[in-house]
Design a protein around this motif. Structure first.
Motif, PDB file in Angstrom:
ATOM      1  N   VAL A 135      -3.385  -3.873  10.647  1.00 59.71           N
ATOM      2  CA  VAL A 135      -2.972  -2.630  10.011  1.00 59.71           C
ATOM      3  C   VAL A 135      -2.037  -1.935  10.994  1.00 59.71           C
ATOM      4  N   LEU A 175      -0.653  -3.254   5.592  1.00 58.64           N
ATOM      5  CA  LEU A 175      -1.786  -4.147   5.763  1.00 58.64           C
ATOM      6  C   LEU A 175      -1.281  -5.577   5.680  1.00 58.64           C
ATOM      7  N   ALA A 217     -10.457  -3.171   5.469  1.00 56.07           N
ATOM      8  CA  ALA A 217      -9.232  -2.676   6.087  1.00 56.07           C
ATOM      9  C   ALA A 217      -8.410  -1.856   5.107  1.00 56.07           C
ATOM     10  N   ARG A 218      -8.317  -2.315   3.877  1.00 55.15           N
ATOM     11  CA  ARG A 218      -7.558  -1.587   2.861  1.00 55.15           C
ATOM     12  C   ARG A 218      -8.193  -0.224   2.583  1.00 55.15           C
ATOM     13  N   PHE A 224       1.178   3.106   6.063  1.00 57.54           N
ATOM     14  CA  PHE A 224       0.606   2.004   6.817  1.00 57.54           C
ATOM     15  C   PHE A 224       0.841   0.698   6.070  1.00 57.54           C
ATOM     16  N   CYS A 243      -8.197  -2.551  13.495  1.00 58.68           N
ATOM     17  CA  CYS A 243      -8.046  -3.968  13.841  1.00 58.68           C
ATOM     18  C   CYS A 243      -9.267  -4.481  14.603  1.00 58.68           C
ATOM     19  N   ILE A 268      -7.523   2.388   5.277  1.00 59.50           N
ATOM     20  CA  ILE A 268      -6.184   2.962   5.252  1.00 59.50           C
ATOM     21  C   ILE A 268      -6.203   4.312   4.549  1.00 59.50           C
ATOM     22  N   TYR A 288       0.872  -1.170   0.000  1.00 58.83           N
ATOM     23  CA  TYR A 288       0.000   0.000   0.000  1.00 58.83           C
ATOM     24  C   TYR A 288       0.905   1.214   0.000  1.00 58.83           C
TER      25      TYR A 288
END
Length: 430
Positions: free
Chosen positions: A59, A48, A91-92, A46, A71, A95, A20
């Motif tokens: 993360v 992942l 989660a992605r 960050f 999380c 970010i 990422y």
């Protein structure tokens, strides 16, 4: 306010780092994260990480500290039996929010509806990492700068959905006390007369349909079915019965990749010429059905079940203890292991390459699109097609009704005078 905690102890050899990279011109982190320099900000903010087939998702910031709210939210999704791929995607997407907050020096609990507009502008300035497969890309052009690809409207809307879900969870758990930054308003378009499906007794419920205030218009694209020549070339390019069976199940049964990978021996009924698509979460490679509704798929085409039976009897490892139908063959270390998503994608890509199919949109899911389009054009009713495909909403099935509507074609030809109505069906009478 949720305090930052250390990264949980997870074996490094189990972690698969997901790249990422997000370039931003500002440097300040929010108070909950460590201070960084401009050089680090322009690099990776960050990380992942996923482990155990997506069961554990972390993360972390550049110092290795876990971003605790994300999380915990991902853990909540797992507790609600969301698929690992969905949890990983949430989660992605989050970010992006954390990167925006960090560069602006804003704590996540201070995010407000007023700041959500600035967040949208930030998303419009983010460069897409991967090469886009379609031509509907946003081009960011500045004097003396190269043309760059931005995030698509669909990707931005998906990120906003993830942020909306995150703050609804935070409000529900008491971690966030303000209003949801992703404001919703009543959907007045639902009052209009349209061809959208309206369930029985629609309108008597006190629940009022809502839509997000922050969203971009997207293009409603038609599905891309494969041509008969492409289908024949793809089948001719398969090297073994396993790969041919996989393709035929998706082509003639309309199965999703996760459904065909999760097929077990007990799900095949040769005598009744049908298979059972069941919901199971025990696939060791994380494959699972998208829908949580089980269904029956009849296969009367005369080729699919015969090819599948021949594979099971002669090519599938006979000493395998796994109950899944499609296994790794050969004599390697992974022999008898159930196939994964990546293995299915690779074998499909190799078959397309041998067949000379170069379209970038060609994925295993195109086989399902081809099946649905064929069934609709052959006269299958919309409700029946929805049941066969396992769609939860009629709106998902309607995309295939736009490919070739027989009524539209008939009336178009009639308007051109190519098809005259028969006696008694209208028109001038003698």
């Amino acid at each position: 306010m949720v305090a930052q905690g250390p990264v949980p102890e997870v074996s490094r050899d189990l972690l698969a780092l997901v790249d990422y990279v997000d370039s931003t011109p500002t440097v300040a982190f929010c108070p909950m994260l460590a201070v960084t320099t401009r050089k680090n900000t322009e690099a990776q903010m960050f990380k992942l990480r996923s482990a155990d087939g997506g069961a554990t998702i972390l993360v972390t910031d550049m110092d290795g500290n876990a971003v605790d709210p994300i999380c915990r939210f991902v853990g909540y999704l797992g507790a609600k039996a969301y698929s690992p791929n969905t949890a990983l995607a949430y989660a992605r997407d989050l970010i992006h929010l954390w990167t925006f907050l960090s560069t602006q020096g804003i704590h996540w609990t201070s995010f407000s509806p007023e700041l959500s507009a600035a967040f949208l502008e930030y998303l419009r300035s983010v460069n897409a990492k991967r090469k886009r497969r379609d031509t509907s890309i946003r081009l960011v052009v500045s004097e003396g700068a190269a043309v760059q690809q931005g995030l698509s409207a669909a990707t931005i809307n998906r990120i906003l959905v993830a942020v909306d879900a995150f703050y609804r969870w935070a409000i529900f758990t008491g971690a966030f006390s303000g209003p949801n930054p992703i404001v919703r308003r009543q959907d007045r378009t639902s009052w209009r007369v349209s061809d959208r499906h309206k369930p029985f007794l629609a309108g008597i419920s006190q629940h009022k349909p809502e839509i997000r205030e922050l969203r971009l218009k997207t293009v409603q694209r038609l599905p891309r079915p494969m041509s008969q020549y492409q289908v024949e070339s793809l089948l001719a390019a398969t090297r073994n019965l396993r790969d041919r069976s996989l393709i035929l199940l998706m082509l003639n049964g309309g199965l999703r990749p996760g459904e065909v990978l999760g097929l077990q021996m007990k799900d095949i009924s040769y005598g009744r010429r049908r298979i059972f698509v069941r919901c199971c979460d025990d696939h060791p490679k994380g494959a699972r059905s998208k829908s949580r509704v089980e269904r029956i798929v009849d296969l009367h085409d005369g080729e699919t079940l015969e090819t599948l039976n021949t594979y099971v009897m002669h090519e599938r490892p006979h000493d395998a203890e796994a109950l899944f139908v499609f296994l790794v063959g050969g004599g390697g270390a992974n022999r008898k292991d159930p196939l994964s998503y990546s293995a299915l994608a690779r074998l499909f890509a190799r078959a397309c390459d041998r067949a000379g199919i170069r379209e970038q949109w060609m994925t295993p899911h195109a086989l399902r699109h081809t099946h649905a389009t064929r069934m609709w054009e052959a006269g299958m009713r919309e409700l029946t097609l929805q049941k066969r495909l396992g769609h939860a909403s009629p709106e998902s099935t309607k995309i295939y009704t736009r490919v070739s509507d027989a009524v539209v074609v008939t009336e178009y030809r009639r308007a051109l005078g190519l098809d005259r109505p028969a006696r008694g069906e209208g028109g001038d009478q003698p």
